[in-house]
Design an enzyme around this catalytic site. Sequence first.
Site, mmCIF file in Angstrom:
data_model
loop_
_atom_site.group_PDB
_atom_site.id
_atom_site.type_symbol
_atom_site.label_atom_id
_atom_site.label_comp_id
_atom_site.label_asym_id
_atom_site.label_seq_id
_atom_site.Cartn_x
_atom_site.Cartn_y
_atom_site.Cartn_z
ATOM 1 N N TYR A 137 42.942 92.195 -5.591
ATOM 2 C CA TYR A 137 41.819 92.715 -4.805
ATOM 3 C C TYR A 137 42.415 93.200 -3.491
ATOM 4 O O TYR A 137 42.182 92.639 -2.439
ATOM 5 C CB TYR A 137 40.817 91.571 -4.593
ATOM 6 C CG TYR A 137 39.467 91.920 -4.025
ATOM 7 C CD1 TYR A 137 38.676 92.915 -4.574
ATOM 8 C CD2 TYR A 137 38.958 91.195 -2.937
ATOM 9 C CE1 TYR A 137 37.414 93.188 -4.057
ATOM 10 C CE2 TYR A 137 37.705 91.455 -2.412
ATOM 11 C CZ TYR A 137 36.930 92.455 -2.973
ATOM 12 O OH TYR A 137 35.679 92.722 -2.468
ATOM 13 N N HIS A 142 38.124 98.916 0.030
ATOM 14 C CA HIS A 142 37.202 98.478 -1.023
ATOM 15 C C HIS A 142 36.581 97.122 -0.676
ATOM 16 O O HIS A 142 35.357 96.942 -0.776
ATOM 17 C CB HIS A 142 37.947 98.387 -2.353
ATOM 18 C CG HIS A 142 37.130 97.790 -3.463
ATOM 19 N ND1 HIS A 142 36.032 98.424 -4.002
ATOM 20 C CD2 HIS A 142 37.248 96.611 -4.131
ATOM 21 C CE1 HIS A 142 35.513 97.667 -4.959
ATOM 22 N NE2 HIS A 142 36.225 96.556 -5.047
ATOM 23 N N GLU A 208 36.450 101.064 -12.267
ATOM 24 C CA GLU A 208 37.233 100.743 -11.078
ATOM 25 C C GLU A 208 38.556 101.469 -11.192
ATOM 26 O O GLU A 208 39.292 101.302 -12.176
ATOM 27 C CB GLU A 208 37.445 99.234 -10.944
ATOM 28 C CG GLU A 208 36.174 98.511 -10.555
ATOM 29 C CD GLU A 208 36.385 97.050 -10.180
ATOM 30 O OE1 GLU A 208 35.485 96.485 -9.545
ATOM 31 O OE2 GLU A 208 37.444 96.496 -10.522
ATOM 32 N N ASP A 242 39.422 99.429 -14.801
ATOM 33 C CA ASP A 242 38.943 98.063 -15.023
ATOM 34 C C ASP A 242 37.417 98.088 -15.023
ATOM 35 O O ASP A 242 36.774 97.901 -13.993
ATOM 36 C CB ASP A 242 39.491 97.140 -13.932
ATOM 37 C CG ASP A 242 39.343 95.675 -14.301
ATOM 38 O OD1 ASP A 242 39.297 95.378 -15.501
ATOM 39 O OD2 ASP A 242 39.268 94.846 -13.397
ATOM 40 N N TYR A 253 28.987 85.651 -10.564
ATOM 41 C CA TYR A 253 30.290 85.501 -9.909
ATOM 42 C C TYR A 253 30.403 84.311 -8.953
ATOM 43 O O TYR A 253 31.509 83.875 -8.627
ATOM 44 C CB TYR A 253 30.703 86.806 -9.209
ATOM 45 C CG TYR A 253 30.153 87.012 -7.816
ATOM 46 C CD1 TYR A 253 30.947 86.777 -6.696
ATOM 47 C CD2 TYR A 253 28.856 87.468 -7.625
ATOM 48 C CE1 TYR A 253 30.457 86.989 -5.418
ATOM 49 C CE2 TYR A 253 28.354 87.681 -6.361
ATOM 50 C CZ TYR A 253 29.156 87.444 -5.264
ATOM 51 O OH TYR A 253 28.672 87.650 -3.998
ATOM 52 N N LYS A 262 33.608 91.513 -16.266
ATOM 53 C CA LYS A 262 34.878 92.230 -16.148
ATOM 54 C C LYS A 262 35.734 92.167 -17.400
ATOM 55 O O LYS A 262 36.693 92.923 -17.519
ATOM 56 C CB LYS A 262 35.690 91.632 -14.981
ATOM 57 C CG LYS A 262 34.966 91.606 -13.662
ATOM 58 C CD LYS A 262 35.056 92.913 -12.952
ATOM 59 C CE LYS A 262 36.441 93.127 -12.398
ATOM 60 N NZ LYS A 262 36.535 94.389 -11.658
#
Length: 426
Positions: A137, A142, A208, A242, A253, A262
């Site tokens: 990440y 982002h 993504e 992704d 989450y 995901k």
Amino acid sequence: MPITANNPERKSWLDVAQDSDFPIQNIPFGVFLTKENVVTVGTRIGDFAIDLGALQQLDYFRGIELTDDMFMQDTLNDFISDGKKTWRLVRNRIADIFDATNGELRDNAKHKKVVIFNMKDIEMQLPVLIGDYTDFYSSKEHATNVGKMFRDPENALLPNWLHIPVGYHGRSSTIIPSGIPVHRPMGQTLPNGETTPVFGPSRLVDFELETAFITTDVNIMGENIPINEAEDYIFGMVLLNDWSARDIQKWEYVPLGPFLAKNFASSISPWIVTMDALEPFRTKSPKQEPTPLPYLQQKGKHTFDINLEVAIMPENSEPTTISHSNFKYLYWTMSQQLTHHTSNGCRVNSGDMMGSGTISGPTEDSFGSMLELTWGGKNPIKLKDGSERKYINDYDTVIMKGYCKNGHVRIGFGEVSSKLLPPFVR
């Protein structure tokens, strides 16, 4: 050992278009299926796929220590396990074989017939058996955008983000090569204003824009890898889409992070572009403040200038490019990611895949997901056919491309292209 394959003056005796992603200076590695249903390890120059198994059987790799079946397998894992010296020797040799001045294969019609295929006559496979998959990440832009949307706009980044390359351990079972369609996932979501979840198709399927790197065998369990050695264990890179289901993700989450939102599909480009091929495109990464802890500190140029773009193509229509980004925007480098990954002694093996996380740039047209490009669906994107998108519709194809370019050569990844289909019906 010099990287002679990168000589920008080198020309191939194979016909290569001026704007090809795959000049003789690239020499990526992949796995393909021939018309005779033979699976082989190969490389690509222009629009030609080259059977490395056939080249090895014909003794074109003489003098390089390789097991007899190195390129006659259905994955690259064994070749990657052989390490950097072997990768460079083989890549340099391939460049010599296909050099315009070398007639050994060029003038042997019998050998060429079993070695060289047109790309339209072969089918690309997943290039490696991916044992483990980690997704980072690592884009500050982002992470900031997501933090603004879903948390506190004044404190968009979580306290740990500027200190560690945040990531999560994913799954490898649904990583697929470009061209394989993806079904809209089913899952639990919580409708707005409700307190009880429902089960059904995700309404907010997103892409993504990522890259991923493929590792060789890095360490034994308990061993950590110093930052100045990490790059030696990275074989090469692919493009990565992704896929994400934002409504499923929002409900599930907390507290453990990504799960079913995901893991239904991740698509990668089939040719692995080596770090040697990307060497001419090294550049500096963003300044890191505060300074990372000593085990993550590095000096010099440790990222790469890779242009990235995303297009959406509705069924029976032309693609619309909706994002232009660049790999160099990432805050955390691949070597920092790998060093952190092994800092607790976690074992990393040949064929493991590490995703970069969504790559967003500083401008609105450089964001790497529909979540950001439409700001949570508030600002729909208009496509060339006049239709609008907040997220990805059934039968849309998402196309990602990436390439490096300087005054001498263009090195590209080709594309990762995947169509979204309706939910799977048994």
